[in-house]
Design an enzyme around this catalytic site. Sequence first.
Site, PDB file in Angstrom:
ATOM      1  N   SER A 135      13.549 -11.145  14.548  1.00 13.37           N
ATOM      2  CA  SER A 135      12.558 -11.343  15.443  1.00 13.37           C
ATOM      3  C   SER A 135      11.334 -11.402  15.096  1.00 13.37           C
ATOM      4  O   SER A 135      11.041 -11.161  13.970  1.00 13.37           O
ATOM      5  CB  SER A 135      12.647 -10.530  16.679  1.00 13.37           C
ATOM      6  OG  SER A 135      12.222  -9.033  16.106  1.00 13.37           O
ATOM      7  N   LYS A 136      10.203 -11.561  15.750  1.00 10.98           N
ATOM      8  CA  LYS A 136       8.985 -11.661  15.461  1.00 10.98           C
ATOM      9  C   LYS A 136       8.540 -10.434  14.857  1.00 10.98           C
ATOM     10  O   LYS A 136       7.694 -10.068  13.982  1.00 10.98           O
ATOM     11  CB  LYS A 136       8.138 -11.732  16.874  1.00 10.98           C
ATOM     12  CG  LYS A 136       7.163 -13.304  16.758  1.00 10.98           C
ATOM     13  CD  LYS A 136       6.365 -13.309  17.830  1.00 10.98           C
ATOM     14  CE  LYS A 136       5.563 -14.542  17.341  1.00 10.98           C
ATOM     15  NZ  LYS A 136       4.876 -15.171  18.926  1.00 10.98           N
ATOM     16  N   ARG A 137       9.032  -9.352  15.570  1.00 13.01           N
ATOM     17  CA  ARG A 137       8.829  -8.076  15.291  1.00 13.01           C
ATOM     18  C   ARG A 137       9.136  -7.542  13.838  1.00 13.01           C
ATOM     19  O   ARG A 137       8.531  -6.716  13.190  1.00 13.01           O
ATOM     20  CB  ARG A 137       9.165  -6.924  16.556  1.00 13.01           C
ATOM     21  CG  ARG A 137       8.653  -5.517  16.305  1.00 13.01           C
ATOM     22  CD  ARG A 137       8.602  -5.054  17.577  1.00 13.01           C
ATOM     23  NE  ARG A 137       9.653  -5.238  18.275  1.00 13.01           N
ATOM     24  CZ  ARG A 137      10.645  -4.328  18.642  1.00 13.01           C
ATOM     25  NH1 ARG A 137      10.885  -3.333  18.296  1.00 13.01           N
ATOM     26  NH2 ARG A 137      11.967  -4.640  19.541  1.00 13.01           N
TER      27      ARG A 137
END
Length: 473
Positions: free
Chosen positions: A250-252
């Site tokens: 994910s982006k995180r």
Amino acid sequence: MSKPVRTRFAPSPTGFLHVGNVRTALFAYLFAKNQKGSFILRLEDTDRERFVDWGATHIVKSLDWLGLKPDEGVWYTETGEHAPYVQSKRLPNYQEFAEKLIKQGNAYYSYITPEEFQSHKAAAIDTKKPFVYKQNMEPEEHSKETNGYPVRLKVPAGVTKWKDELRGEFETKNELIDDFILIKADGFPTYNFAHIVDDYLMKITHIIRGDEFISSMPKYAALYDLLKIDRPTIVHMPPILGPDGKKKLSKRDGDVDVLEYKEKGYLPEALVNFLALLGWNDGTEQEIFSHDELVKRFSLDRVQKSPAVFDINRLAWMNGEYIRELPTDELLKRLEPFLPASWYKHNDYLTRVVELDKDRIKKLSDAEYLMEIFFTEPKVDKELLTKKDKPEDVENWLEVVASDLKDVEFNHDVIEKALRKLAEAGDINTGNLFYALRIALTGRTEAPGLFDIFATLGKEESLKRLETAKNLL
Ligand code: GLU
């Protein structure tokens, strides 16, 4: 003789290019180069609602930073015999292929309204059946009016077979393939249709793309069949999982704009090396591969189908390895955006400092913090300075050291000898003495070797710092 290999990267300019996309581009690039073929950059800008006008520039800049220059297609100026490589400029091509399908009776203008479509969908959900939209009327009845209506494909009965190079062969009953849209009401083609037309016209031999397209493969396979087009070899990339090895990246976890990696101080060659190993290996334990080695060793049959895990610590480690191997003058150049311009006025001094800290820099953006102790007098914390010994002892040592070093030549070996002699004579624990001196000179427990710090700071600055520290006590 087999056809020359041609691969393509076909991003949509709808936002940032993420590292996941870049890995796809990289595999397509490496395979083409390995096969002495061509790598093509095509822009798929048919989704006009999600289109952003800075997308194309961002894509080119990102690939350029990583050294993934296409042989053909979109770049600062477009090149290649199949131009234009931007889908919005190729609308007549899609129209032509759509008309061919309409003529064959395999496609039709669809008059169903979005509301009617939604109610079909809702009905399917109510009955817990998979939603497969198909129209019952004969195609001719649907092709009377053309303007402003989407074109849908009508798949004949039967089964459709398809193959993914990594995952093997599959077949799908055609009753499960819906009448999907080829050309939207706005006149732009869907991705589903446009990429097949373009790959064919651009003579693409290998499609290498994200695994999110696997579920649509039956549709594409049906289209290839109806258009009587030979299929390229199709490879869907292994998924990338986040560091927990469970969820999709994910982006995180780091699936962000690739240029953020540039800003954070990663070297493009390290990022390329890292991404190449997300789903591929050459069968050995080797981890560091130069660009040329990757090109030489890359092969599709060593691309895994199981997911790859994105481990940012591995990237940081690799980046450090690459930084360590850079010649100092090259490293100085790369550090320029990350360091105060004023430091570059003292080039010889800066060079010495960089050489001293080179092994400790993991990201270019670490360098300023690591090196600032050589450019500004640090704030020394009294508690830290006297953590191991009584203040009066430390004060005494600082004084003796300052007076001993006043008259020696300031280089690593001379300083080391002088300090060891002094410790011995005064029966001082060298570990404790060196600790206190390191804190006095840098304010930190983590710093390069003590004698190097002295030698680099030089006599005047070193003695000044010893004096300042002593005055704290
Ligand atoms: N435009 C598609 C995307 O950006 C390309 C997929 C493909 O490579 O065929 O995801």
